[in-house]
Design an enzyme around this catalytic site. Structure first.
Site, mmCIF file in Angstrom:
data_model
loop_
_atom_site.group_PDB
_atom_site.id
_atom_site.type_symbol
_atom_site.label_atom_id
_atom_site.label_comp_id
_atom_site.label_asym_id
_atom_site.label_seq_id
_atom_site.Cartn_x
_atom_site.Cartn_y
_atom_site.Cartn_z
ATOM 1 C CE1 TYR A 1 -2.820 -3.270 0.916
ATOM 2 C CE2 TYR A 1 -4.410 -1.493 0.843
ATOM 3 C CZ TYR A 1 -4.119 -2.833 0.820
ATOM 4 O OH TYR A 1 -5.131 -3.741 0.690
ATOM 5 C CE LYS B 1 3.058 -17.941 0.034
ATOM 6 N NZ LYS B 1 2.227 -19.155 0.129
ATOM 7 C CG ASP C 1 -0.466 -20.247 1.868
ATOM 8 O OD1 ASP C 1 0.132 -19.838 2.873
ATOM 9 O OD2 ASP C 1 0.098 -20.932 0.987
ATOM 10 C CG ASP D 1 -7.647 -4.647 2.628
ATOM 11 O OD1 ASP D 1 -8.760 -4.602 3.185
ATOM 12 O OD2 ASP D 1 -7.400 -4.081 1.548
#
Ligand code: NAD
Length: 340
Positions: free
Chosen positions: A124, A172, A205, A229
């Site tokens: 972002y 991740k 995930d 988000d």
């Protein structure tokens, strides 16, 4: 004492939701002087910017704001007002509680999550460009130690203050070894300063799957911006939808409260959408101001109206076309009546 609060109606369904929340908060008896500041699409046409300086100045002056959603053009047009506002005021912590409530249909029970999302960097940061126009584009993901450390400290302090037991860092780092690797490393270091709060980590995930399978096992989720988000919408879905999900953007000495959902423009002006998320954002604001008893009264009134299930909007009825669904305004009236 009178609180001075900036009130941003936003656009789309924002103005009707903010009007409903304002009436509920005015009915609670806490003295709030609202300073209304328009922002968004309509303001862009008149003032050349969807977020004029007067809005930021007002929030800086008052230190606290309640905000309706603001539409962001997709693909082109002005940059998200919501993101710009969080960055301009350095509201680095986005806090989004997601809790099952009697009367809100959900596939789950006993879900009580709080998503703490880093609000200032990651993808972002807005650093993206075309390498070859229309063929290849690049976006830069920025993760820094100071920003990660302050959001991690915020999450642990929040957990401690609110009687929570566990913080789960979401990442991740197996793929993004530098950016997410740094996020995880710093979160793990900060965890050592909070031995009373359990700490664990999940790859994003796997986190999504775990949340769908057994959300009741999780507590506070500490996330970088993008995963936060996505996961906060997922969490809203787990507890019955966006209509009931409040949010807070908190910085040092400044905070803006707003629903998780967007401006739902297709329902604008129809007195149709659920005011709960905006009203509960108002309750989070009361908590921030130290008006805990007032916040609890608002939350109890919302719970009572929703549990009864009569004077609620379409999204809380068994069928979305239920003819007994009431409008935004009428649901707010019922909540005000339940305050008494
Ligand atoms: P949205 O949240 O506005 O709406 C998605 C769907 O969720 C709606 O069609 C509706 O079915 C449901 N919904 C949302 N709010 C509801 C409510 N209060 N009551 C009942 N149902 C509700 O998401 P979107 O359509 O992806 O976004 C619309 C616009 O809002 C976009 O321009 C987006 O950028 C913007 N947006 C703004 C914010 C913000 O202001 N912080 C946040 C998210 C999206």
């Amino acid at each position: 004492m009178t609180y001075h609060v900036t009130l941003i109606p936003g656009d789309g369904t924002g103005p009707e939701l903010i009007a409903a929340a304002r009436r509920v908060l005015d009915a609670i008896g806490v003295a709030i002087q609202w300073e209304v500041q328009e922002a968004g699409e309509g303001v862009m046409a008149q003032e050349g910017s969807p977020l004029p300086d007067r809005v930021l100045d007002s929030i800086k002056r008052n230190g606290v704001a309640l905000k309706g959603p603001i539409t962001t053009p997709v693909g082109s047009g002005f940059r998200s007002v919501n993101v710009t506002l969080r960055q301009a005021l350095d509201l680095y912590a986005n806090v989004r509680p997601a809790r099952t409530m009697p009367g809100v249909r959900s596939r789950y029970e006993h879900v009580d999550l709080v998503i703490v999302r880093e609000n200032s960097e990651d993808l972002y940061a807005g650093i993206e460009h075309y390498v070859i126009p229309d063929v290849a584009a690049e976006s830069i993901k920025v993760i820094t130690r100071p920003a990660t450390e302050r959001i991690a400290r915020f999450a642990f302090a929040y957990a401690r203050r609110n009687g929570r037991r566990r913080v789960t860092a979401v990442h991740k780092a197996n793929i993004m070894k530098f950016t997410d690797g740094l996020f995880l490393k710093v979160a793990t270091e900060v965890a050592k300063d909070y031995p009373d709060i359990a700490f664990e980590e999940r790859i994003v995930d796997n986190m999504c799957m775990q949340l769908v399978q057994k959300p009741e096992l999780y507590d506070v989720l500490l996330c970088p911006n993008l995963y936060g988000d996505i996961i906060s919408d997922l969490a809203s879905g787990l507890v019955g939808g966006l209509g009931v999900a409040p949010g807070a953007n908190i910085g040092d000495g400044m905070a803006v409260f707003e629903p998780v959902h967007g401006s739902a423009p297709k329902y604008a002006g129809q007195n149709k959408v659920n005011p709960t998320a905006t009203i509960l954002s108002g309750a989070l604001m009361l908590r921030y101001l130290g008006e805990i008893a007032a916040a609890e009264r608002v939350e109890a009134a919302v719970r009572a109206v929703i549990a009864e299930g009569r004077q609620v909007t379409y999204d809380l009825k068994p069928q979305p076309d239920d003819p007994t669904a009431v409008g935004t305004k009428e649901m707010a009236d019922a909540i005000i009546a339940a305050l008494q």
